[in-house]
Design an enzyme around this catalytic site. Structure first.
Site, mmCIF file in Angstrom:
data_model
loop_
_atom_site.group_PDB
_atom_site.id
_atom_site.type_symbol
_atom_site.label_atom_id
_atom_site.label_comp_id
_atom_site.label_asym_id
_atom_site.label_seq_id
_atom_site.Cartn_x
_atom_site.Cartn_y
_atom_site.Cartn_z
ATOM 1 N N ARG A 84 0.596 -1.348 0.358
ATOM 2 C CA ARG A 84 -0.420 0.007 -0.120
ATOM 3 C C ARG A 84 1.108 1.349 0.094
ATOM 4 O O ARG A 84 0.463 2.293 -0.222
ATOM 5 C CB ARG A 84 -0.589 -0.003 1.233
ATOM 6 N N ASN A 113 -6.654 4.922 9.410
ATOM 7 C CA ASN A 113 -6.416 5.377 7.990
ATOM 8 C C ASN A 113 -7.309 6.370 7.438
ATOM 9 O O ASN A 113 -8.402 5.568 7.490
ATOM 10 C CB ASN A 113 -6.963 3.783 6.845
ATOM 11 N N GLU A 118 0.865 6.017 -20.743
ATOM 12 C CA GLU A 118 1.428 5.795 -19.435
ATOM 13 C C GLU A 118 2.844 5.467 -19.427
ATOM 14 O O GLU A 118 3.636 5.068 -18.271
ATOM 15 C CB GLU A 118 0.684 3.617 -19.394
ATOM 16 N N GLU A 132 7.317 8.160 -11.642
ATOM 17 C CA GLU A 132 6.292 7.560 -10.815
ATOM 18 C C GLU A 132 7.508 6.770 -9.848
ATOM 19 O O GLU A 132 7.863 6.518 -8.826
ATOM 20 C CB GLU A 132 5.483 6.441 -10.767
ATOM 21 N N HIS A 178 1.881 21.827 -31.678
ATOM 22 C CA HIS A 178 0.324 22.842 -31.500
ATOM 23 C C HIS A 178 1.895 23.195 -29.913
ATOM 24 O O HIS A 178 0.784 23.583 -29.517
ATOM 25 C CB HIS A 178 -0.128 22.665 -31.237
ATOM 26 N N LYS A 195 0.302 2.048 -2.956
ATOM 27 C CA LYS A 195 -0.637 1.615 -3.850
ATOM 28 C C LYS A 195 -2.192 1.668 -4.025
ATOM 29 O O LYS A 195 -2.251 2.356 -5.205
ATOM 30 C CB LYS A 195 -0.585 -0.191 -3.012
#
Length: 608
Positions: free
Chosen positions: A27, A98, A480, A487, A503, A603
């Site tokens: 996580r 949390n 992606e 990341e 452009h 995560k």
């Protein structure tokens, strides 16, 4: 986001709390801690950084209590320091949390009038202080928690332990997930089934607004109105999903390599490989043939999967598609056509913005479908139909195998929709499914470029900015690829449609700017290669991802060509994903970053 565990046991729990927390590392977190009752006193051990720091602390200062709570924290309020790490405690109560308490400042101001002052920078401490004040005023622990919950605004999960009640845990859930596990003479709490898998497979999932009173006599669950309710005890399969890195350096590397197998698993659910036809196994509460519109909403990598799916549904099923990131969609409150289908994509099934978008669409006379990896999640439970991606647990924070599994499932759904809507002939359906069936081997072949990609990545690691270009279905793959690089390597990167180069972005091109062009040979490849020549004319260093046909047409101005197998344009986005994942991974390795748990990322994003 943060992870919560709790054990009401008959033997010391500290080591088992840490074991459970290890299963929540995926996580993302920046500190960790546990608390147990030692006699009638709350004892805590906390540490910054990774769980091995906490484990070392427990070796030096062991805890022997048989009741305890633990937490992995991803900082939202206050720096990731030991003092800000959970559990937070007063002499009377310890709490792990949390989520976000949105009105914590107003609550702290109220508490300050009675002399209850915070010792940390967190929003969580307000819960411990408010409960403590309620206890001081004569409330029982149950009453104190109930009164506190009435004042809290936000999305959260809580677990509380009390100094003078050695057989009591109280848990509460509003927005963030929380499960209760039932063992032999022990009861457990966890943010998800994976945390509890070493101890029990028998779980109850608290529903939104529930809070649970846990004693050795059992569990009493109350809903938001305070009424006692029963939640079904289910047998989780998470215990069968234990994973390790095997012979890989990182989970991300392992998960990239697993994709031929995970795509096969996903395919087995969505196509009949023998007859080469689409094969939906879910009973649909809608008819694809009569749908007026499809609305897709997701966040991050899942959003890019939805962007590719838009091309598929519109081209192969002639089904109009709207797509938006959930964090924007939920606030636009767009008008939706009655009886449309809203599809939500989430690996965890707990993404806060996506869940909010789902609930909006459910209120607007929409059929609700979700594409999910975690079938026991909130989004799955609130959907009319759930389409699983079946890729197994993904531990690396940067999504890899979940993304390709999402794409594979979406491709299968698009073929099923095309058949149902009469757009695809039986032969056209067979050709598309045939292409899907060939995906595992094509992906396996694409992985063979890893040695070449490692060398390219060493050069890429010295770049400050990287531009990714794609056209048509490859534009989302370009986005992606840029996201993956950002990341885990922390290099600034942007994904752009190749046709937009003139452009604006072309002004950035110089000899220091690597440009990664995703252009397998399809009906648009010539146009993309033309854009690529414009980059070459300005000195940009081009890294081209294409197949043999595209490589032969590329010309001599390309610094590097990463070859992928030639496949149907239908599945080319999935195959082209492999090199962009490997580029990001090996660039990050070359830079020495924390690949599996990159800074500032989690995560599962369960707050806004």
């Amino acid at each position: 986001m943060c992870g919560i565990v709790g054990i009401l046991g008959s033997e010391p729990v500290a080591d088992r709390l840490v074991e459970a927390l290890r299963r929540l590392e995926y996580r993302g977190y920046d500190s960790a801690g546990v608390a147990t009752l030692e006699g009638m006193a709350i004892a805590r051990r906390r540490a910054e950084g990774k769980l091995h720091n906490l484990a070392k602390r427990l070796v030096e200062e062991p805890l022997e209590g048989t009741i305890g709570i633990g937490h992995t924290r991803w900082a939202t309020h206050g720096a990731p320091t030991e003092s800000n790490a959970h559990p937070h405690a007063t002499d009377a109560v310890a709490v792990v949390h949390n989520g976000i308490i949105e009105n914590f400042r107003a609550l702290l101001a109220d508490l300050a009038q009675d002399g209850y002052l915070p010792q940390t920078q967190t929003d969580t401490e307000v819960v411990a202080l408010w409960v403590t004040r309620e206890l001081a005023r004569g409330a029982t622990p149950e009453q104190a928690v109930a009164n506190t919950l009435e004042h809290l605004h936000g999305a959260f999960a809580l677990a509380l332990m009390f100094h003078d009640h050695p057989g009591l845990l109280i848990a509460a859930r509003r927005g963030a997930p929380l499960a209760v596990g039932y063992g032999e003479n022990e009861i457990y709490l966890g943010s998800d089934a994976m945390a509890l898998a070493p101890f029990t497979a028998r779980l109850s999932y608290l529903e939104d607004g529930d809070w649970a009173i846990i004693t050795h006599d059992g569990v009493i669950i109350r809903d938001a109105s305070g009424e006692v309710v029963k939640r079904p005890v289910e047998t989780s399969q998470a215990s069968a999903l234990l994973v390790d890195k095997g012979n890989h350096r990182h989970f991300m590397a392992k998960e990239i390599d697993e994709q031929p197998e995970t795509i096969s698993h996903t395919l087995s659910h969505y196509v009949d490989m023998a007859s080469e036809t689409a094969a939906l196994r879910e009973g649909l509460p809608f008819d694809f043939a009569s749908l007026p519109r499809l609305t897709i909403s997701a966040c991050g990598t899942a959003y890019y999967a939805g962007c590719v799916a838009k091309y598929w549904f519109e081209r192969y099923a002639r089904l109009p598609v709207d797509i938006d990131v959930a964090s924007e969609f939920r606030y636009r409150e767009p008008p939706l056509m009655p009886n449309g289908l809203s599809l939500f994509i989430s690996q965890s099934g707990e993404t806060a913005d996506t869940l909010a978008a789902l609930r909006y669409c459910a209120s607007q006379d929409q059929h609700i479908a979700s594409l999910i990896n975690t079938l026991e999640s909130t989004i799955a439970r609130e959907s009319d139909v759930v389409f699983p991606i079946l890729c197994g647990p993904e531990i690396g924070v940067a999504s890899t195998k979940a993304f390709t599994a999402q794409l594979t499932a979406l491709a299968g759904l698009a073929v099923a929709a095309g058949r149902a809507r009469g757009v695809l002939t039986p032969e056209a359906e067979r050709q598309l499914v045939h292409a899907l069936v060939g995906l595992p081997s094509a992906v396996s072949e694409a992985l063979r470029a890893e040695t070449q990609i490692m060398e390219i990545a060493r050069h890429l690691s010295r770049a400050k900015d990287v531009l990714y270009l794609g056209r048509g279905q490859m534009f989302p793959i370009a986005m992606e690829g840029a996201l993956k690089l950002k990341e885990i390597s922390y290099i600034h990167a942007e994904g752009y449609p190749a046709g937009e180069l003139k452009h604006g972005p072309i002004a950035l091109i110089d000899e220091d700017m690597p440009v990664i062009v995703v252009a397998p040979s399809d009906e648009l490849v010539d146009k993309t290669l033309s854009n690529m020549q414009e980059v070459a004319a300005r000195g940009g260093r081009i890294i081209l991802i294409t197949d043999e046909v595209g490589a032969n047409a590329a010309g001599k101005d390309v610094a590097e060509i990463i070859r992928i197998p030639q496949v149907s344009s239908f599945v080319a986005p999935i195959v082209a994903t492999i090199p962009v994942q490997l580029l990001a991974y090996h660039t990050a390795v070359a830079m020495g970053t924390d690949v599996d748990q990159p800074r500032n990322l989690a995560k599962s994003v369960t707050v806004e």
